[in-house]
Design a protein around this motif. Structure first.
Motif: not given
Length: 585
Positions: A474, A480, A482, A484, A568, A570, A573, A579
């Protein structure tokens, strides 16, 4: 599926001449090629007359490029017409790339040869493999070729000797149209001449085209002109393509700080495939080949244009080539190709052509392609010789370079540096100076080491050279997004990759998705549309069955899942200052 090729050349200042200057300048040329397409011959061909000074020799060896863009047999298209000009003997050798010319020891030597077109009818709508797009092609009313496959060098000169290089393109009266490419503006109709002061590489690392089948327009940007050309039947409207090209080139020039750029030509040609797009950048010309569905709705559209154009800076403005040996050059494509992928994505977002969601989707696809690749842990030394022949292996150099660019940008910003953008801008050199400088990847690593210590060099050795896994954590992709890890459907083609080269289905997995759709071993493949690693898009195969042509469609999944990275956006963002600063810096 997207594939790219790259080569490097020594660059020099270019002086363009009009046809009216021909009589005044031809006698001054050190090397002069006069080229005329022959639409009326079978097979179609280029007629070439080549002149150079004897310089006391009684024999001269001509050499065609032995390998470029994955092509190693350019010499097979070369032939000697009979008769030759008076006093000239042109003889082949055991090496098809070398031809011996016997001639008088004084004055100008004038030799004639022919270059056979790669395809009998390139307008027939049949799928064209990538290598065919980099060979000489002559259609019903157009021609195109790269210097690598049509303009042999004088072996005595080598690639270090400077001289006045001249090319004349001449069209038959019945097939006159725009003459365009690396050294031609697209405005001359019947005949054009060019003079270039530099090495033979200026002629070789170049694209040439002409004929009434080409559609050409010129866009005047504040930073300099852009010539946009296309031919054949394309789904994409010419005006949309020209506008998109102009917008991207303008964004690139502004990002790199180029207030005045030389004329750039962007060419779009059809390859009649489903979903296979690619291209290359040679001197002042990006030459793209595109599928039937190429257009703004196609995932590759903006990316393909952006990637090829960015090679003007990455690596050509950052330093010289690491080597001119194609297999070894691929060892360093992590920078020239991987960094280019990174900035292609970044600048499509910064220019407003992509939004945050589109960026996240496309980078997710790239990260997953890296992670699931069977070549993920292959060493660079094992990848380099199969860079062009093994797509999975070749793509590793792109992926590793893009992830390293993200990793180093984050590390620079954590230390209070403005980031990778500013560091690279500080390394830019004028073209002529860059070509003579240390290799681009070495200059970049040296600049990074001054900020990050041994981190960058260690990363290249560990993750590029040795193929050890890169950490996908991460924060890697900037403020801007994430990152995962999720269980997602497993992408399964359901038959062997070798099927594409043979156009025959092989290794069809029994009860797999392709088998359930009707594919069987031995079926002839007439065409296909495949989006690698995208489980949401159908695979479409056109096959020749006993009852006639059939279209098979299926989702490339088999019910199994795998754990893959997901990028993805945030929450909030789009309005966060950090960002927005990351997007526009």
């Amino acid at each position: 599926m997207t594939s790219f090729v790259r080569a490097f050349a020594t660059l020099a200042i270019v002086l363009l001449l009009t046809a009216s200057a021909q009589a005044q300048t031809q006698a001054d040329c050190d090397l002069h090629y006069r080229i005329k397409p022959r639409y009326d011959s079978t097979p179609r061909r280029l007629d070439v007359e080549f002149s150079f000074a004897a310089e006391g020799r009684r024999e001269t060896w001509l050499r065609l490029q032995a390998g470029w863009a994955g092509i190693n047999d350019y010499g097979a298209s070369f032939s000697a017409p009979d008769p030759q000009p008076a006093g000239i003997e042109l003889r082949p050798s055991d090496n098809t790339h070398r031809w011996k010319v016997e001639h008088k020891a004084d004055g100008q030597v004038r030799v004639a040869f022919q270059i056979r077109a790669a395809l009998a009818d390139p307008d027939d709508g049949k799928v064209q493999q990538q290598d065919q797009l980099y060979r000489t092609q002559i259609g019903a009313d157009w021609f195109q070729f790269f210097g690598y496959g049509a303009l042999p060098s004088v072996e005595n000169w080598g690639d270090n000797r400077q001289g006045l290089m001249c090319v004349t393109l001449e069209q038959p009266p019945a097939n006159q149209g725009p003459l365009l490419g690396s050294h031609f503006s697209g405005s001359v109709q019947a005949r054009a001449d060019v003079q270039l002061q530099g090495t033979h590489a200026l002629l070789r690392h170049a694209f040439y085209a002409g004929g009434p089948g080409w559609r050409v327009s010129e866009k005047q940007l504040a930073s300099g002109p852009v010539v946009v050309a296309s031919r054949g039947v394309m789904k994409l409207d010419d005006r949309v393509f020209a506008d998109q090209v102009a917008g991207l080139l303008d964004a690139h020039r502004r990002f790199w700080g180029d207030k005045l750029a030389p004329r750039q030509t962007v060419v779009l040609t059809p390859n009649y495939s489903q979903g296979n797009n690619g291209g290359t950048l040679v001197h002042q010309a990006a030459v793209l080949h595109a599928s039937k569905d190429f257009g703004p709705g196609n995932d590759s559209f903006e990316f393909l244009i952006g990637h090829e154009n960015l090679h003007q800076w990455l690596p050509h403005r950052l330093g010289g080539p690491a080597t001119r040996e194609e297999g070894k050059a691929a060892l360093h494509y992590w920078m020239s190709e991987g960094f280019t992928d990174y900035y292609t994505h970044r600048l499509l977002l910064a220019s407003g052509l992509w939004d945050l969601e589109r960026y996240a989707s496309q980078v997710t696809r790239a990260l997953r392609g890296y992670w699931r690749s069977p070549a993920r842990n292959a060493t660079a030394a094992s990848i380099a010789p199969r860079f062009f022949s093994d797509r999975d292996a070749g793509r590793q150099m792109y992926s590793r370079g893009e992830i390293l660019a993200m990793r180093w940008d984050r590390a620079l910003r954590k230390q209070g540096h403005a980031g990778l953008d500013v560091l690279l801008r500080g390394q830019l050199l004028p073209l002529e100076q860059a070509a003579k400088a240390e290799p681009a990847h070495e200059r970049v690593l040296l600049a990074l080491s001054k900020q990050l210590g041994p981190m960058a060099a260690d990363d290249v050795r560990t993750h590029v050279d040795e193929g050890r896994d890169l950490e996908l954590d991460d924060g890697l992709a900037g403020p801007c997004f994430a990152l995962s890890w999720n269980e997602v459907p497993r992408w399964v083609l359901g038959f062997g990759q070798a099927s594409f080269a043979s156009y025959t289905a092989t290794d069809v997995v029994v009860d797999g998705p392709a088998y359930r759709a009707g594919l069987r071993d031995g079926m002839s493949l007439m065409g296909w549309s495949i989006y690698g690693n995208d489980t949401g898009k159908e695979v479409v195969l056109k096959v020749k069955a006993e009852e006639g042509p059939r279209e098979l469609r299926y989702l490339p999944v088999d019910g199994r899942t795998e754990r893959l990275p997901t990028l993805s956006v945030r929450p909030n963002a789009a309005t966060e200052a950090s960002c927005q600063a990351w997007i526009r810096r």
